[in-house]
Write a protein that holds these residues in place. Structure first.
Motif, PDB file in Angstrom:
ATOM      1  N   GLY A 260      -5.919  18.395  -0.455  1.00 19.37           N
ATOM      2  CA  GLY A 260      -6.888  17.331  -0.649  1.00 19.37           C
ATOM      3  C   GLY A 260      -6.654  16.170   0.302  1.00 19.37           C
ATOM      4  N   GLU A 261      -7.455  15.132   0.150  1.00 27.65           N
ATOM      5  CA  GLU A 261      -7.337  13.941   0.978  1.00 27.65           C
ATOM      6  C   GLU A 261      -6.178  13.062   0.495  1.00 27.65           C
ATOM      7  N   ASP A 262      -5.596  12.317   1.434  1.00 33.63           N
ATOM      8  CA  ASP A 262      -4.593  11.335   1.065  1.00 33.63           C
ATOM      9  C   ASP A 262      -5.200  10.302   0.120  1.00 33.63           C
ATOM     10  N   VAL A 263      -4.371   9.779  -0.774  1.00 31.67           N
ATOM     11  CA  VAL A 263      -4.807   8.749  -1.720  1.00 31.67           C
ATOM     12  C   VAL A 263      -4.014   7.482  -1.437  1.00 31.67           C
ATOM     13  N   THR A 264      -4.732   6.364  -1.320  1.00 29.96           N
ATOM     14  CA  THR A 264      -4.068   5.076  -1.106  1.00 29.96           C
ATOM     15  C   THR A 264      -3.996   4.318  -2.422  1.00 29.96           C
ATOM     16  N   LEU A 265      -2.812   3.856  -2.753  1.00 30.86           N
ATOM     17  CA  LEU A 265      -2.571   3.128  -4.001  1.00 30.86           C
ATOM     18  C   LEU A 265      -2.091   1.729  -3.675  1.00 30.86           C
ATOM     19  N   THR A 266      -2.736   0.720  -4.252  1.00 28.85           N
ATOM     20  CA  THR A 266      -2.283  -0.655  -4.110  1.00 28.85           C
ATOM     21  C   THR A 266      -1.393  -1.010  -5.289  1.00 28.85           C
ATOM     22  N   VAL A 267      -0.167  -1.425  -4.993  1.00 27.71           N
ATOM     23  CA  VAL A 267       0.792  -1.783  -6.024  1.00 27.71           C
ATOM     24  C   VAL A 267       1.063  -3.276  -5.950  1.00 27.71           C
ATOM     25  N   ARG A 268       0.846  -3.963  -7.062  1.00 25.78           N
ATOM     26  CA  ARG A 268       1.093  -5.395  -7.131  1.00 25.78           C
ATOM     27  C   ARG A 268       2.387  -5.659  -7.885  1.00 25.78           C
ATOM     28  N   THR A 269       3.063  -6.736  -7.480  1.00 28.88           N
ATOM     29  CA  THR A 269       4.320  -7.112  -8.114  1.00 28.88           C
ATOM     30  C   THR A 269       4.320  -8.612  -8.365  1.00 28.88           C
ATOM     31  N   SER A 270       4.715  -9.003  -9.562  1.00 28.16           N
ATOM     32  CA  SER A 270       4.865 -10.422  -9.886  1.00 28.16           C
ATOM     33  C   SER A 270       6.350 -10.777  -9.844  1.00 28.16           C
ATOM     34  N   LYS A 271       6.673 -11.995 -10.201  1.00 31.73           N
ATOM     35  CA  LYS A 271       8.081 -12.400 -10.222  1.00 31.73           C
ATOM     36  C   LYS A 271       8.872 -11.625 -11.272  1.00 31.73           C
ATOM     37  N   HIS A 272       8.171 -11.029 -12.228  1.00 28.42           N
ATOM     38  CA  HIS A 272       8.852 -10.267 -13.266  1.00 28.42           C
ATOM     39  C   HIS A 272       9.064  -8.810 -12.883  1.00 28.42           C
ATOM     40  N   GLY A 273       8.173  -8.268 -12.053  1.00 30.90           N
ATOM     41  CA  GLY A 273       8.299  -6.867 -11.687  1.00 30.90           C
ATOM     42  C   GLY A 273       6.946  -6.258 -11.404  1.00 30.90           C
ATOM     43  N   PRO A 274       6.880  -4.922 -11.312  1.00 23.82           N
ATOM     44  CA  PRO A 274       5.625  -4.261 -10.963  1.00 23.82           C
ATOM     45  C   PRO A 274       4.556  -4.460 -12.027  1.00 23.82           C
ATOM     46  N   VAL A 275       3.309  -4.610 -11.569  1.00 25.36           N
ATOM     47  CA  VAL A 275       2.172  -4.682 -12.484  1.00 25.36           C
ATOM     48  C   VAL A 275       1.841  -3.254 -12.900  1.00 25.36           C
ATOM     49  N   VAL A 276       1.947  -2.986 -14.202  1.00 28.96           N
ATOM     50  CA  VAL A 276       1.798  -1.615 -14.698  1.00 28.96           C
ATOM     51  C   VAL A 276       0.515  -1.431 -15.494  1.00 28.96           C
ATOM     52  N   SER A 277      -0.391  -2.408 -15.404  1.00 32.30           N
ATOM     53  CA  SER A 277      -1.615  -2.348 -16.212  1.00 32.30           C
ATOM     54  C   SER A 277      -2.859  -2.038 -15.399  1.00 32.30           C
ATOM     55  N   ASP A 278      -2.712  -1.788 -14.093  1.00 35.02           N
ATOM     56  CA  ASP A 278      -3.902  -1.407 -13.331  1.00 35.02           C
ATOM     57  C   ASP A 278      -3.519  -0.383 -12.272  1.00 35.02           C
ATOM     58  N   ALA A 279      -4.535   0.149 -11.671  1.00 37.67           N
ATOM     59  CA  ALA A 279      -4.327   1.145 -10.614  1.00 37.67           C
ATOM     60  C   ALA A 279      -4.779   0.584  -9.280  1.00 37.67           C
ATOM     61  N   GLY A 280      -4.634  -0.722  -9.128  1.00 35.80           N
ATOM     62  CA  GLY A 280      -5.002  -1.354  -7.876  1.00 35.80           C
ATOM     63  C   GLY A 280      -6.356  -2.005  -7.883  1.00 35.80           C
ATOM     64  N   ALA A 281      -7.080  -1.942  -9.001  1.00 34.52           N
ATOM     65  CA  ALA A 281      -8.399  -2.579  -9.074  1.00 34.52           C
ATOM     66  C   ALA A 281      -8.237  -4.095  -9.182  1.00 34.52           C
ATOM     67  N   SER A 282      -9.301  -4.833  -8.941  1.00 34.42           N
ATOM     68  CA  SER A 282      -9.223  -6.291  -8.939  1.00 34.42           C
ATOM     69  C   SER A 282      -9.922  -6.915 -10.133  1.00 34.42           C
ATOM     70  N   ASP A 283     -10.468  -6.136 -11.050  1.00 37.23           N
ATOM     71  CA  ASP A 283     -11.295  -6.700 -12.110  1.00 37.23           C
ATOM     72  C   ASP A 283     -10.867  -6.223 -13.502  1.00 37.23           C
ATOM     73  N   VAL A 284      -9.547  -6.056 -13.692  1.00 35.19           N
ATOM     74  CA  VAL A 284      -9.086  -5.528 -14.969  1.00 35.19           C
ATOM     75  C   VAL A 284      -8.649  -6.621 -15.937  1.00 35.19           C
TER      76      VAL A 284
ATOM     77  N   GLN B 293       0.844  -1.190   0.000  1.00 33.83           N
ATOM     78  CA  GLN B 293       0.000   0.000   0.000  1.00 33.83           C
ATOM     79  C   GLN B 293       0.883   1.244   0.000  1.00 33.83           C
ATOM     80  N   GLU B 294       0.612   2.138  -0.917  1.00 40.62           N
ATOM     81  CA  GLU B 294       1.324   3.416  -0.992  1.00 40.62           C
ATOM     82  C   GLU B 294       0.342   4.528  -0.645  1.00 40.62           C
ATOM     83  N   THR B 295       0.720   5.386   0.304  1.00 45.89           N
ATOM     84  CA  THR B 295      -0.110   6.536   0.665  1.00 45.89           C
ATOM     85  C   THR B 295       0.486   7.797   0.059  1.00 45.89           C
TER      86      THR B 295
END
Length: 792
Positions: A372-396, A364-366
């Motif tokens: 404005g209000e703080d924004v929380t960002l969920t960053v996912r990482t696979s064995k290859h590196g950071p997931v760069v195709s979503d903004a933390g959503a679960s249904d992409v 989790q990145e704050t």
């Protein structure tokens, strides 16, 4: 080694939409001239007592504000470098570390949020934090000294105007801040994620033939940096792109959003963006000793990226271009060795489409947002590196991860640059470069003994059976099998012909044992061909003056290649007819007092858009791809909606569009359309470049020569004709007498918009003049000396 104006349009949005900035700007405009000099001008003479020094050090600034540092220890010399960097470039340094950390929204507000999300997702700060433990003790010691020097200057209380305007106080400098900017330089100069995204779009819409048309392969007869004679003909270069995976529209849009965020930071792939460097052996020079030249082409910003400096301790004796925030001379020379760099641009990034059963870690990145209000960002990482195709959503859908050498832990590139500062010969030079990771660069070398060489170091992945030009499945079938060993990387020492020329062109012929990248990786061959043409026209007796003329050359080989097709165009209207007549007989020299380059560049801009009806707005062909279409009457010339059926019709229509645009800008008399009326360098401020109330104070502009793919590269920006990228620094080093060497930056040493040295180099840079790159005080002109004295 690149950043138009600011955080670009994101920060411009602040000026449009946020009341707090409007009020602050109004107050700043009223008061800035009164207090800026008093509160921001650094002390440059006298003496100061500072903690953290082991002995006294002197900083003698010459008439251009270049510091000549003399200290009793190497650590104290680097301490003094940190001190003067912060004195002159505090805002730049703080901005750069905020970019790496993804902390722009804290001071710029919500318009910078997209940039922070991009930066946090990729994990630049985490990659920077992994650097320090991997460095040698010498580098760690120098980083500590540099950090102490920065904080000593910060404690003196002078405040850059930007901090006042934005209403915040910078935090103390940390050791990680002294290595972090190298990660953004690696992004700007390395990888091919943007190519993979474009190639995927082209393949999905136009197929393989379309890919060859939109991104033309490097010409078979184009110059390579090394010849086949300089390489052992071993191994087989892997070709083909088997087992590629298809990106969904949602994934493509997400990846393009990341690329757009990077562009707002000025980190962007620009057609024709690159650099030149070359080294000439003594057999070709008047003195019998080598001459080494370099001019890295990056974004032209205010303040400029580079900071000229001369640093001398007992064993550290380097002069050249440093980057504020980094404790080393990046490009330059010491008493025995000179070096220069251009971007190699091997393929060091791959996009992996992860399978449904792939495992991910997440964090989790704050992000704090001013106003404005703080924004929380969920960053996912696979064995290859950071997931760069979503903004933390679960249904992409399937997630796309990025593997990149610069994000791997244990980056020791700082060791390499420190080693270059100390190198005394070719063996030292090579040893230093064994520590180099990213971004891979073409290093040219020369020494006072008359030796010359070239090396392209860095981690370059080995791919077995695929070329990396398109995304692949993350199912394990397409993995890197290692890196090209250091001894196998392209290099030469004392080449027989006495000449190495690099201009981001293809590095090696096809006989090379490894795959550095697919045939679309390399810059068009025009600059390399022109440099080689000019240098070989005089086979011996070359001088520094000759080399200056090559660096400043503005003859367009693009025009020479295209002119037959362009001049055969059927004009639509009198303006088009007059424009064609003004082009006939033009020698291709893109000078500010000529009319022909205005017409040519405006026309070329239109032709570069010919794929937009197939691929959408924003798709821009390079000039080589345009040439191939014109020569073959290619498919991209056709536009059904506009009822254009062939390249002849495209030429007619695009010329009319160009001259109509020029008429609206410059009047209806084409003979008055001189290039300098439109083509200006735009060295804009990163935060305030697009804020009208402040742009006048922070931006710097003037007419400039050069154009698309000229040696003195000055490609006009689509829509504005501004030169936003170009030779950010020039150096010419004469190894027969190193103190007769010369260098110049694109703007000036200072960061204070009202300071004496904020832009005093720009007129010289435009005119093709240089400063003496000398460690001898008789060459410095008027000076001011500040003595740093150790204390508690």
């Amino acid at each position: 080694m690149a950043r138009r104006g600011s955080v670009g349009h994101a920060v411009a949005g602040i000026g449009r939409g946020l009341l707090w900035l409007v009020l602050i700007v109004l107050a700043a405009v009223l008061g800035v001239v009164i207090w800026a000099r008093a509160t921001s001008t650094p002390q440059t003479s006298g003496a100061v007592t500072l903690g953290g020094l082991s002995g006294p050090a002197t900083v003698t600034r010459d008439q251009w504000g270049v510091p000549h540092i003399r200290a009793a220890s190497d650590e104290d010399a680097v301490y003094a470098l940190g001190y003067v960097h912060w004195q002159d470039r505090a805002w730049q340094m703080d901005f750069q570390r905020r970019v790496v950390a993804g902390r722009l929204s804290e001071v710029l507000g919500e318009p910078a949020l997209a940039q922070d999300k991009f930066l946090r997702t990729w994990g630049f700060q985490g990659a920077a934090e992994s650097v320090l433990p991997a460095l040698s003790e010498r580098s760690r010691s120098l980083v500590r000294a540099y950090t102490a020097g920065v904080n000593a200057a910060m404690a003196r209380g002078k405040v850059a105007p930007e901090f006042r305007i934005l209403g915040y106080t910078p935090e103390p400098w940390q050791e990680v801040d002294s290595v972090s900017w190298s990660k953004l330089m690696a992004y700007d100069l390395g990888g091919n994620m943007d190519d993979e995204v474009l190639n995927t779009r082209v393949m999905q819409r136009l197929g393989q033939q379309g890919l060859d048309e939109v991104t033309a392969p490097y010409p078979a007869d184009g110059p390579t940096i090394l010849s086949g004679d300089e390489l052992a003909k071993t191994g087989v270069r892997p070709d083909g792109q088997e087992n590629t995976a298809t990106l969904t529209d949602s994934a493509l849009n997400a990846l393009r959003a990341h690329l757009n965020a990077a562009r707002e930071l000025g980190l962007q792939a620009v057609p024709g963006k690159g650099s030149n460097d070359w080294v000439i052996g003594g057999s070709r020079t008047a003195s019998g000793k080598p001459i080494l030249a370099d001019d890295p082409h990056l974004a032209l910003t205010s303040p400029m990226l580079w900071y000229l400096a001369d640093i001398q301790g007992p064993t550290l004796k380097a002069i050249g271009a440093s980057i504020p925030g980094l404790p080393a001379i990046v490009i330059g020379r010491n008493e025995r060795v000179a070096w220069g760099v251009t971007n190699t641009n091997p393929d060091v990034q791959d996009l992996y489409i992860e399978p449904a059963d792939a495992s991910f870690t997440q964090r989790q990145e704050t992000i704090r947002v001013k106003g404005g209000e703080d924004v929380t960002l969920t960053v996912r990482t696979s064995k290859h590196g950071p997931v760069v195709s979503d903004a933390g959503a679960s249904d992409v859908g399937p997630r796309v991860a990025l593997k990149w050498t610069a994000l791997q832990p244990g980056d020791t590139t700082m060791d390499a640059f420190m080693g270059l500062n100390y190198a005394q010969n070719w063996e030292d030079f090579k040893t230093a470069l064994t520590r180099y990771v990213a971004p891979s660069q073409n290093f040219v070398y020369a020494d006072v003994d008359g030796n010359t060489g070239y090396y392209s170091p860095g981690r370059v992945p080995i791919r077995d059976g695929w070329d990396g030009s398109l995304p692949v499945s993350g199912d394990g079938s397409r993995e890197w099998t290692g890196y090209i060993p250091f001894g196998g990387l392209p290099h030469t020492y004392n080449p027989a012909d006495g000449l190495v020329v690099t201009a981001n062109n293809k590095v090696v012929p096809d006989s090379y044992a490894y795959n550095l990248g697919n045939e679309r990786n390399w810059a068009e061959p025009y600059r390399a061909a022109r440099i080689t043409e000019l240098l070989t026209a005089k086979p011996d007796g070359l001088t520094v003056q000759d080399v200056k003329a090559v660096q400043l050359d503005t003859v367009s080989l693009v025009w020479q290649d295209m002119k037959d097709a362009l001049l055969a165009t059927q004009p639509d209207g009198d303006l088009s007819r007059q424009a064609l007549e003004l082009l006939r007989g033009w020698d291709g020299n893109e000078r500010i007092d000529a009319v022909a380059p205005t017409i040519f560049e405006a026309w070329l801009m239109g032709l570069q858009k010919m794929a937009q009806d197939e691929l959408g707005n924003g798709t821009t062909l390079n000039s080589l791809s345009v040439l191939k279409q014109l020569q073959a009457d290619g498919e991209l010339c056709r536009d059904e909606a506009a009822k254009i059926q062939n390249c002849a019709a495209t030429l007619t229509a695009s010329l009319k569009t160009a001259v109509d645009d020029l008429s609206a800008r410059l009047g209806t008399d084409p003979s008055a359309w001189t290039y300098g009326k439109l083509h200006h360098v735009a060295s804009n401020h990163r935060a305030f470049g697009n804020v009208k109330a402040l742009a006048w104070l922070f931006n710097h502009s003037a007419p400039t020569n050069g154009g698309t793919n000229t040696v003195n590269v000055a490609r006009p920006e689509q829509g504005t004709f501004n030169q936003t990228h170009g030779p950010s620094y020039r150096q010419i080093i004469d190894l027969s007498d190193p103190n007769k060497s010369v260098y110049i930056g694109s703007l000036g040493q200072g960061g204070n918009p009202l300071g004496a040295h904020v832009s005093d180099q720009q007129p010289l840079w435009i005119a093709g003049e240089y400063l003496p790159m000398s460690t001898d005080e008789k060459d410095w002109g008027a000076v001011k000396t500040l003595t740093l004295t150790p204390g508690k």
